[in-house]
Design a protein around this motif. Structure first.
Motif, PDB file in Angstrom:
ATOM      1  N   ARG A 198       0.850  -1.201   0.000  1.00  0.00           N
ATOM      2  CA  ARG A 198       0.000   0.000   0.000  1.00  0.00           C
ATOM      3  C   ARG A 198       0.883   1.247   0.000  1.00  0.00           C
ATOM      4  O   ARG A 198       2.064   1.188   0.368  1.00  0.00           O
ATOM      5  N   LEU A 199       0.291   2.356  -0.425  1.00  0.00           N
ATOM      6  CA  LEU A 199       1.000   3.625  -0.459  1.00  0.00           C
ATOM      7  C   LEU A 199       0.656   4.418   0.797  1.00  0.00           C
ATOM      8  O   LEU A 199      -0.425   4.978   0.906  1.00  0.00           O
ATOM      9  N   ASN A 208       4.096   8.342  -0.196  1.00  0.00           N
ATOM     10  CA  ASN A 208       3.497   9.425  -0.971  1.00  0.00           C
ATOM     11  C   ASN A 208       4.355  10.687  -0.933  1.00  0.00           C
ATOM     12  O   ASN A 208       4.402  11.438  -1.916  1.00  0.00           O
ATOM     13  N   ARG A 209       5.042  10.925   0.174  1.00  0.00           N
ATOM     14  CA  ARG A 209       5.950  12.071   0.247  1.00  0.00           C
ATOM     15  C   ARG A 209       7.094  11.905  -0.751  1.00  0.00           C
ATOM     16  O   ARG A 209       7.516  12.854  -1.401  1.00  0.00           O
ATOM     17  N   GLU A 210       7.613  10.676  -0.861  1.00  0.00           N
ATOM     18  CA  GLU A 210       8.679  10.419  -1.816  1.00  0.00           C
ATOM     19  C   GLU A 210       8.183  10.563  -3.252  1.00  0.00           C
ATOM     20  O   GLU A 210       8.878  11.074  -4.117  1.00  0.00           O
ATOM     21  N   GLY A 213       8.448  13.921  -8.047  1.00  0.00           N
ATOM     22  CA  GLY A 213       7.578  14.298  -9.151  1.00  0.00           C
ATOM     23  C   GLY A 213       7.061  13.136  -9.967  1.00  0.00           C
ATOM     24  O   GLY A 213       7.022  13.199 -11.203  1.00  0.00           O
ATOM     25  N   LEU A 214       6.636  12.072  -9.291  1.00  0.00           N
ATOM     26  CA  LEU A 214       6.207  10.858 -10.000  1.00  0.00           C
ATOM     27  C   LEU A 214       4.689  10.731 -10.143  1.00  0.00           C
ATOM     28  O   LEU A 214       4.217   9.729 -10.666  1.00  0.00           O
ATOM     29  N   LYS A 215       3.944  11.703  -9.683  1.00  0.00           N
ATOM     30  CA  LYS A 215       2.480  11.590  -9.695  1.00  0.00           C
ATOM     31  C   LYS A 215       1.933  11.355 -11.096  1.00  0.00           C
ATOM     32  O   LYS A 215       0.940  10.664 -11.282  1.00  0.00           O
TER      33      LYS A 215
END
Length: 343
Positions: free
Chosen positions: A273-274, A279-281, A286-288
């Motif tokens: 799970r994330l 999610n901060r990483e 910039g991987l969103k």
């Protein structure tokens, strides 16, 4: 009977593998319960790998995932995020898959990873630096080994005690790295505290000043191809077995090869799970907008040496060819030419 000549005989060049090949092992039999977010995790893993690495071959070995997941892997391959895709109808086991990967990948360097790891910039460079500093290194892990699979019982590391080139010591790993490790492997608070207070064995090459943690795991590693061929095949009976995982590390130790890891966490275990930490990483790097969406976006699928103009032209050509009318026209012209020259 054959009619005409196979076009491949007309001087078609065979693909030449990149120096680095990365293999990700996936097993997502459904998208419920434990595996509910596993596909999303895998996509971010692929995005992190492309963000942190250039000019490499990416193989995904799917170990019997459900149809929906395999269809998504096909999409990622079509878009260039995945270069080679192996789909298995059954689960051949983790060690069984490693047998295939380490015996078959043609690259000079092979990186294996479970399908739930996250890659940070510098993972490859720092791993290669350890290989340069320690000539008998067999496996290098891009995350500090806080729990040695062989529980300190390996014998190969004793070679570091001979001569004066290397210096062994005991050190405490920074608390933030331990915390990240604990979150990734769902370690309870008591064990996390113990890990923070337990020193690990560290070796330093006095000449280069390169330092590494002594010990190894099995969820991500870099290995030279020549060494990979010596490790496999390994016996396997189970889909996932700590005993078989240990047998893998034992084989490397029996070959007299070191298992070392970086001092800093250039990879970390995301799990299934994330969470807030991961999610901060994702935001920091910039991987969103990486490979998570289902659009036609591509990321670094072309060699780093390819110019922007060539990338734009190839991308435009690819989009044009996806139009059904254009695709049918090109195929019709090709077939007419084939029939004409085959006569």
């Amino acid at each position: 009977m054959r009619k005409g000549q196979n076009p491949a005989k007309m001087g078609l060049k065979a693909y030449q593998p990149k120096p680095l090949g990365v293999a990700l092992l996936t097993y997502i039999p459904n998208q419920e319960g434990f595996f509910k977010n596993s596909l999303e995790v895998l996509k971010y893993q692929i995005a992190s790998l492309h963000s942190a690495t250039t000019d490499f071959d990416l193989l995904v070995f799917d170990n019997g995932s459900c149809l929906t997941v395999q269809e998504e892997l096909h999409r990622l391959k079509e878009q260039g995020h995945i270069h080679f895709l192996f789909l298995s109808q059954v689960n051949v086991g983790k060690v069984g898959a490693i047998n295939w990967i380490l015996s078959g990948m043609p690259n000079d360097w092979i990186c294996y990873s479970d399908g739930d790891m996250f890659f940070r910039p510098g993972w490859l460079e720092n791993s290669l630096a350890i290989f340069d500093a320690f000539p008998t290194a067999g496996l290098v892990f891009a995350q500090p080994t806080l729990f040695d699979t062989l529980r300190g019982a390996g014998q190969a590391y004793h070679q570091l005690e001979a001569g004066g080139r290397f210096q062994l010591s005991k050190e405490i790993i920074p608390a933030e790295s331990v915390r990240e490790y604990a979150l990734g492997f769902d370690v309870n608070a008591e064990l996390e505290k113990e890990l923070m207070e337990t020193p690990v064995r560290v070796v330093e090459d006095k000449t280069s000043r390169v330092r590494a943690v002594v010990g190894g795991a099995h969820y991500q590693f870099l290995v030279p191809r020549a060494v990979a061929r010596r490790i496999v095949p390994l016996p396997t009976q189970f889909a996932l077995s700590p005993i078989e995982d240990s047998a893998f590390n034992r084989r490397v130790d029996d070959l007299g090869l070191l298992q070392l890891s970086t001092m800093e966490p250039f990879t970390f275990h995301v799990g299934n799970r994330l969470d807030e930490w991961t999610n901060r990483e994702i935001d920091r790097l910039g991987l969103k907008n990486g490979v998570v969406s289902s659009g036609d976006q591509r990321v670094r699928s072309l060699p780093a040496s390819t110019s922007h103009l060539k990338q734009w032209a190839l991308s435009l050509l690819e989009r044009i060819c996806r139009l059904s009318s254009i695709d049918k026209l090109i195929r019709r012209v090709y077939n007419l030419l084939f029939e004409f020259y085959a006569e």
